[in-house]
Design a protein around this motif. Structure first.
Motif, PDB file in Angstrom:
ATOM      1  N   GLU A 100      -2.611 -13.067   3.703  1.00 37.32           N
ATOM      2  CA  GLU A 100      -3.849 -13.150   2.918  1.00 37.32           C
ATOM      3  C   GLU A 100      -4.911 -12.204   3.481  1.00 37.32           C
ATOM      4  O   GLU A 100      -5.651 -11.568   2.719  1.00 37.32           O
ATOM      5  CB  GLU A 100      -4.361 -14.585   2.902  1.00 37.32           C
ATOM      6  CG  GLU A 100      -3.420 -15.512   2.157  1.00 37.32           C
ATOM      7  CD  GLU A 100      -4.087 -16.790   1.719  1.00 37.32           C
ATOM      8  OE1 GLU A 100      -5.272 -16.988   2.017  1.00 37.32           O
ATOM      9  OE2 GLU A 100      -3.413 -17.591   1.049  1.00 37.32           O
ATOM     10  N   THR A 101      -4.976 -12.094   4.797  1.00 36.53           N
ATOM     11  CA  THR A 101      -5.931 -11.162   5.411  1.00 36.53           C
ATOM     12  C   THR A 101      -5.611  -9.726   5.025  1.00 36.53           C
ATOM     13  O   THR A 101      -6.501  -8.948   4.665  1.00 36.53           O
ATOM     14  CB  THR A 101      -5.905 -11.314   6.943  1.00 36.53           C
ATOM     15  OG1 THR A 101      -6.303 -12.645   7.286  1.00 36.53           O
ATOM     16  CG2 THR A 101      -6.851 -10.318   7.603  1.00 36.53           C
ATOM     17  N   ALA A 102      -4.319  -9.378   5.076  1.00 35.63           N
ATOM     18  CA  ALA A 102      -3.907  -8.019   4.716  1.00 35.63           C
ATOM     19  C   ALA A 102      -4.176  -7.740   3.243  1.00 35.63           C
ATOM     20  O   ALA A 102      -4.619  -6.640   2.873  1.00 35.63           O
ATOM     21  CB  ALA A 102      -2.427  -7.830   5.040  1.00 35.63           C
ATOM     22  N   MET A 103      -3.910  -8.720   2.380  1.00 34.44           N
ATOM     23  CA  MET A 103      -4.170  -8.544   0.956  1.00 34.44           C
ATOM     24  C   MET A 103      -5.665  -8.413   0.684  1.00 34.44           C
ATOM     25  O   MET A 103      -6.091  -7.647  -0.187  1.00 34.44           O
ATOM     26  CB  MET A 103      -3.584  -9.717   0.156  1.00 34.44           C
ATOM     27  CG  MET A 103      -2.078  -9.712   0.076  1.00 34.44           C
ATOM     28  SD  MET A 103      -1.412  -8.304  -0.858  1.00 34.44           S
ATOM     29  CE  MET A 103       0.309  -8.790  -1.011  1.00 34.44           C
ATOM     30  N   GLY A 104      -6.462  -9.144   1.425  1.00 32.10           N
ATOM     31  CA  GLY A 104      -7.915  -9.035   1.277  1.00 32.10           C
ATOM     32  C   GLY A 104      -8.410  -7.648   1.643  1.00 32.10           C
ATOM     33  O   GLY A 104      -9.275  -7.073   0.959  1.00 32.10           O
ATOM     34  N   LEU A 119       0.361  -0.045  -5.159  1.00 30.88           N
ATOM     35  CA  LEU A 119       1.569  -0.869  -5.152  1.00 30.88           C
ATOM     36  C   LEU A 119       2.422  -0.629  -3.912  1.00 30.88           C
ATOM     37  O   LEU A 119       3.021  -1.560  -3.363  1.00 30.88           O
ATOM     38  CB  LEU A 119       2.397  -0.598  -6.405  1.00 30.88           C
ATOM     39  CG  LEU A 119       1.862  -1.170  -7.718  1.00 30.88           C
ATOM     40  CD1 LEU A 119       2.779  -0.795  -8.867  1.00 30.88           C
ATOM     41  CD2 LEU A 119       1.708  -2.688  -7.639  1.00 30.88           C
ATOM     42  N   ALA A 120       2.462   0.611  -3.461  1.00 34.60           N
ATOM     43  CA  ALA A 120       3.243   0.910  -2.254  1.00 34.60           C
ATOM     44  C   ALA A 120       2.692   0.131  -1.059  1.00 34.60           C
ATOM     45  O   ALA A 120       3.460  -0.450  -0.264  1.00 34.60           O
ATOM     46  CB  ALA A 120       3.222   2.410  -1.975  1.00 34.60           C
ATOM     47  N   GLU A 121       1.369   0.095  -0.927  1.00 35.49           N
ATOM     48  CA  GLU A 121       0.760  -0.633   0.185  1.00 35.49           C
ATOM     49  C   GLU A 121       0.926  -2.140   0.014  1.00 35.49           C
ATOM     50  O   GLU A 121       1.176  -2.869   0.980  1.00 35.49           O
ATOM     51  CB  GLU A 121      -0.710  -0.258   0.305  1.00 35.49           C
ATOM     52  CG  GLU A 121      -0.940   1.193   0.734  1.00 35.49           C
ATOM     53  CD  GLU A 121      -2.393   1.485   1.037  1.00 35.49           C
ATOM     54  OE1 GLU A 121      -3.050   0.640   1.675  1.00 35.49           O
ATOM     55  OE2 GLU A 121      -2.880   2.558   0.625  1.00 35.49           O
ATOM     56  N   ARG A 122       0.790  -2.607  -1.218  1.00 37.91           N
ATOM     57  CA  ARG A 122       0.934  -4.042  -1.446  1.00 37.91           C
ATOM     58  C   ARG A 122       2.356  -4.500  -1.177  1.00 37.91           C
ATOM     59  O   ARG A 122       2.587  -5.552  -0.557  1.00 37.91           O
ATOM     60  CB  ARG A 122       0.538  -4.396  -2.888  1.00 37.91           C
ATOM     61  CG  ARG A 122       0.304  -5.896  -3.058  1.00 37.91           C
ATOM     62  CD  ARG A 122      -0.070  -6.252  -4.476  1.00 37.91           C
ATOM     63  NE  ARG A 122       1.106  -6.319  -5.332  1.00 37.91           N
ATOM     64  CZ  ARG A 122       1.095  -6.801  -6.573  1.00 37.91           C
ATOM     65  NH1 ARG A 122      -0.040  -7.224  -7.099  1.00 37.91           N
ATOM     66  NH2 ARG A 122       2.201  -6.837  -7.299  1.00 37.91           N
ATOM     67  N   ARG A 123       3.333  -3.708  -1.611  1.00 37.71           N
ATOM     68  CA  ARG A 123       4.735  -4.088  -1.390  1.00 37.71           C
ATOM     69  C   ARG A 123       5.102  -4.052   0.085  1.00 37.71           C
ATOM     70  O   ARG A 123       5.950  -4.834   0.545  1.00 37.71           O
ATOM     71  CB  ARG A 123       5.646  -3.190  -2.223  1.00 37.71           C
ATOM     72  CG  ARG A 123       5.585  -3.556  -3.717  1.00 37.71           C
ATOM     73  CD  ARG A 123       6.164  -2.504  -4.616  1.00 37.71           C
ATOM     74  NE  ARG A 123       6.081  -2.909  -6.023  1.00 37.71           N
ATOM     75  CZ  ARG A 123       6.126  -2.082  -7.054  1.00 37.71           C
ATOM     76  NH1 ARG A 123       6.270  -0.776  -6.840  1.00 37.71           N
ATOM     77  NH2 ARG A 123       6.032  -2.537  -8.282  1.00 37.71           N
ATOM     78  N   ALA A 124       4.471  -3.163   0.827  1.00 35.49           N
ATOM     79  CA  ALA A 124       4.707  -3.142   2.278  1.00 35.49           C
ATOM     80  C   ALA A 124       4.198  -4.433   2.919  1.00 35.49           C
ATOM     81  O   ALA A 124       4.852  -5.004   3.816  1.00 35.49           O
ATOM     82  CB  ALA A 124       4.023  -1.926   2.888  1.00 35.49           C
ATOM     83  N   ILE A 125       3.052  -4.911   2.479  1.00 42.06           N
ATOM     84  CA  ILE A 125       2.509  -6.178   2.992  1.00 42.06           C
ATOM     85  C   ILE A 125       3.434  -7.329   2.620  1.00 42.06           C
ATOM     86  O   ILE A 125       3.751  -8.196   3.448  1.00 42.06           O
ATOM     87  CB  ILE A 125       1.088  -6.422   2.434  1.00 42.06           C
ATOM     88  CG1 ILE A 125       0.109  -5.371   2.968  1.00 42.06           C
ATOM     89  CG2 ILE A 125       0.608  -7.832   2.783  1.00 42.06           C
ATOM     90  CD1 ILE A 125      -1.240  -5.386   2.290  1.00 42.06           C
ATOM     91  N   ALA A 127       6.595  -7.231   2.032  1.00 42.07           N
ATOM     92  CA  ALA A 127       7.837  -7.154   2.806  1.00 42.07           C
ATOM     93  C   ALA A 127       7.626  -7.614   4.243  1.00 42.07           C
ATOM     94  O   ALA A 127       8.508  -8.238   4.850  1.00 42.07           O
ATOM     95  CB  ALA A 127       8.371  -5.722   2.783  1.00 42.07           C
ATOM     96  N   HIS A 128       6.457  -7.303   4.790  1.00 39.40           N
ATOM     97  CA  HIS A 128       6.167  -7.659   6.186  1.00 39.40           C
ATOM     98  C   HIS A 128       5.885  -9.150   6.333  1.00 39.40           C
ATOM     99  O   HIS A 128       6.228  -9.759   7.358  1.00 39.40           O
ATOM    100  CB  HIS A 128       4.956  -6.858   6.676  1.00 39.40           C
ATOM    101  CG  HIS A 128       4.761  -6.924   8.151  1.00 39.40           C
ATOM    102  ND1 HIS A 128       5.631  -6.329   9.051  1.00 39.40           N
ATOM    103  CD2 HIS A 128       3.799  -7.518   8.895  1.00 39.40           C
ATOM    104  CE1 HIS A 128       5.212  -6.550  10.278  1.00 39.40           C
ATOM    105  NE2 HIS A 128       4.097  -7.282  10.220  1.00 39.40           N
ATOM    106  N   TYR A 129       5.276  -9.746   5.307  1.00 41.91           N
ATOM    107  CA  TYR A 129       4.963 -11.182   5.323  1.00 41.91           C
ATOM    108  C   TYR A 129       5.577 -11.830   4.080  1.00 41.91           C
ATOM    109  O   TYR A 129       4.877 -12.193   3.132  1.00 41.91           O
ATOM    110  CB  TYR A 129       3.453 -11.413   5.312  1.00 41.91           C
ATOM    111  CG  TYR A 129       2.709 -10.748   6.439  1.00 41.91           C
ATOM    112  CD1 TYR A 129       2.793 -11.237   7.742  1.00 41.91           C
ATOM    113  CD2 TYR A 129       1.903  -9.631   6.201  1.00 41.91           C
ATOM    114  CE1 TYR A 129       2.094 -10.627   8.779  1.00 41.91           C
ATOM    115  CE2 TYR A 129       1.198  -9.023   7.224  1.00 41.91           C
ATOM    116  CZ  TYR A 129       1.302  -9.526   8.514  1.00 41.91           C
ATOM    117  OH  TYR A 129       0.608  -8.926   9.535  1.00 41.91           O
ATOM    118  N   PRO A 130       6.905 -11.966   4.033  1.00 37.90           N
ATOM    119  CA  PRO A 130       7.546 -12.508   2.830  1.00 37.90           C
ATOM    120  C   PRO A 130       7.130 -13.952   2.564  1.00 37.90           C
ATOM    121  O   PRO A 130       7.015 -14.762   3.486  1.00 37.90           O
ATOM    122  CB  PRO A 130       9.044 -12.405   3.149  1.00 37.90           C
ATOM    123  CG  PRO A 130       9.115 -12.347   4.638  1.00 37.90           C
ATOM    124  CD  PRO A 130       7.871 -11.666   5.102  1.00 37.90           C
ATOM    125  N   ALA A 131       6.898 -14.248   1.301  1.00 36.48           N
ATOM    126  CA  ALA A 131       6.501 -15.592   0.894  1.00 36.48           C
ATOM    127  C   ALA A 131       7.525 -16.144  -0.084  1.00 36.48           C
ATOM    128  O   ALA A 131       8.176 -15.397  -0.829  1.00 36.48           O
ATOM    129  CB  ALA A 131       5.116 -15.554   0.243  1.00 36.48           C
TER     130      ALA A 131
END
Length: 408
Positions: free
Chosen positions: A286-290, A311-317, A319-323
């Motif tokens: 959530e911090t990274a998405m913010g 989208l590239a940055e969002r998908r990296a987040i 992948a790093h923090y899968p939910a």
């Protein structure tokens, strides 16, 4: 609603709906889906209408859940239309905040009319159930208009008459916070009015007078109960799921589902994953998405040419923090439970497209034939499917407008 069929070498069938392709369902499922008028009661797509470079005429599948509804994918999924939503986030309730909400609501209404004017050969404003049937028969997309959160009316509730003249046919009372008309199901402060405020009760009467369908999604249980008691016309839940399957304040319990059915109302089942299953929050994610949102700004203002980088940055987040993610099976579990409790005459589909809806296996509107397939597999008839996709909704619209006409 028109389709051709091209059999693949395997048992899989490719269906061409209005010239676009949807894979994975049989010819018989396709026929049933084609024969129904397929409507969704909650299309948040107007949030995209002001995005620089964005057009509903283009296929935006590459944008993922940034954009789940456009004309090519409506055709691919056999979506004949639905309710375009005038959504306004709940802001400050002082005079300046109310004016800002008023202006935002009117601008979003204008954006819907501009979109319809720019695509007049493909889409048409619907004001009645008869309009919807005529428009769908002509091969155009049925375009009703709704409001989610009545905040644009707080500065002047008489604006509802102007909205009605400009096409509004469904009205949701609240969003995620309490407002001047009633309590939300999710306001951290809890109940403010213990249901509807005096202004909210007056709004119910005015909506009935105009023939506008009242929508209890997002509202508190007390607001739901009071809408059911006060409204002369049946009410709807435009995008809500089952509390029995996932206990969430935003969902509805079985007892109220039965009460809704007794009063002739309809619940349209939501595909927002956070209301279907428990999805634990990951603070780092959530911090990274913010931070990402701060960098690029609101998604509703994101220019088309900036989408790939975002989208590239969002998908990296991601992948790093899968939910954990809700699936199509999770969604259908809610649909089938609600059908069992409320009955086939009181259920529809309102998946919250472009507003957070969509699950794994039901990513955008091009996948809608899968819902028809699942309903048939569960034993529902072709007539049942037609009711669920639009028949129940159109009945409520007719009843609301008949009551308005009888009052003069």
């Amino acid at each position: 609603m028109r389709l051709c069929r091209i059999a693949l070498a395997s048992a899989l069938t490719m269906i061409c709906i209005d010239g676009a392709a949807a894979e994975g369902v049989s010819a018989e499922v396709s026929r049933v889906h084609e024969d129904a008028i397929v409507l969704d009661t909650h299309l948040d797509t107007p949030a995209n209408f002001r995005r620089p470079g964005w057009s509903i005429a283009d296929n935006h599948a590459h944008e993922g859940d940034l954009s789940q509804v456009d004309l090519p994918r409506m055709k691919a999924g056999g979506l004949d239309g639905g309710f375009w939503v005038i959504y306004t986030a709940q802001g400050a309730r002082d005079e300046a905040g109310k004016r800002a909400a008023r202006d935002h609501g009117l601008d979003r209404l204008v954006s819907i009319h501009e979109m319809l004017a720019a695509n007049a050969g493909e889409m048409e404003l619907a004001l009645t159930a008869d309009d919807a049937e005529r428009i769908a028969k002509a091969g155009k997309r049925v375009s009703f208009i709704s409001m989610e959160n009545a905040a644009p009316l707080a500065s002047d509730p008489s604006l509802l008459t102007a909205y009605h003249r400009l096409g509004l046919r469904m009205l949701g009372i609240t969003h995620v916070r309490n407002n001047d008309f009633g309590d939300s199901s999710t306001d951290p402060a809890g109940a403010e009015w213990n249901g509807l405020s005096p202004a909210g009760k007056a709004l119910v009467q005015e909506a009935n007078r105009l023939g506008i369908v009242l929508d209890a999604s997002h509202a508190s249980d007390a607001v739901f109960d009071q809408l059911l008691a006060l409204s002369q016309a049946p009410i709807v839940l435009s995008h809500t799921s089952a509390d029995a399957l996932y206990d969430h304040p935003r969902n509805i319990d079985d007892g109220r589902l039965r009460q809704l059915a007794v009063k002739g109302g309809v619940i349209h089942v939501n595909a927002y994953g956070g209301y279907l299953i428990d999805i634990p929050k990951i603070p780092e994610r959530e911090t990274a998405m913010g931070a990402l949102s701060e960098k690029y700004g609101p998604e509703s203002e994101l220019a088309v040419d900036r989408v790939p980088a975002y989208l590239a940055e969002r998908r990296a987040i991601e992948a790093h923090y899968p939910a954990r993610r809700a699936t199509f099976d999770d969604y259908m579990a809610h649909v089938l439970h609600i059908l069992k409790v409320a009955g086939v005459d009181h259920v529809g589909i309102g998946a919250d497209w472009d507003g957070g809806g969509g699950v794994a296996g039901l990513e955008d509107v091009s996948a809608l034939p899968k819902i028809t397939e699942a309903l048939l597999a569960a034993g529902y008839t072709e007539q049942d499917v037609r009711k669920i996709w639009s028949g129940n909704l159109l009945r409520v619209i007719r009843e609301a407008q008949a009551i308005a006409s009888s009052e003069g």
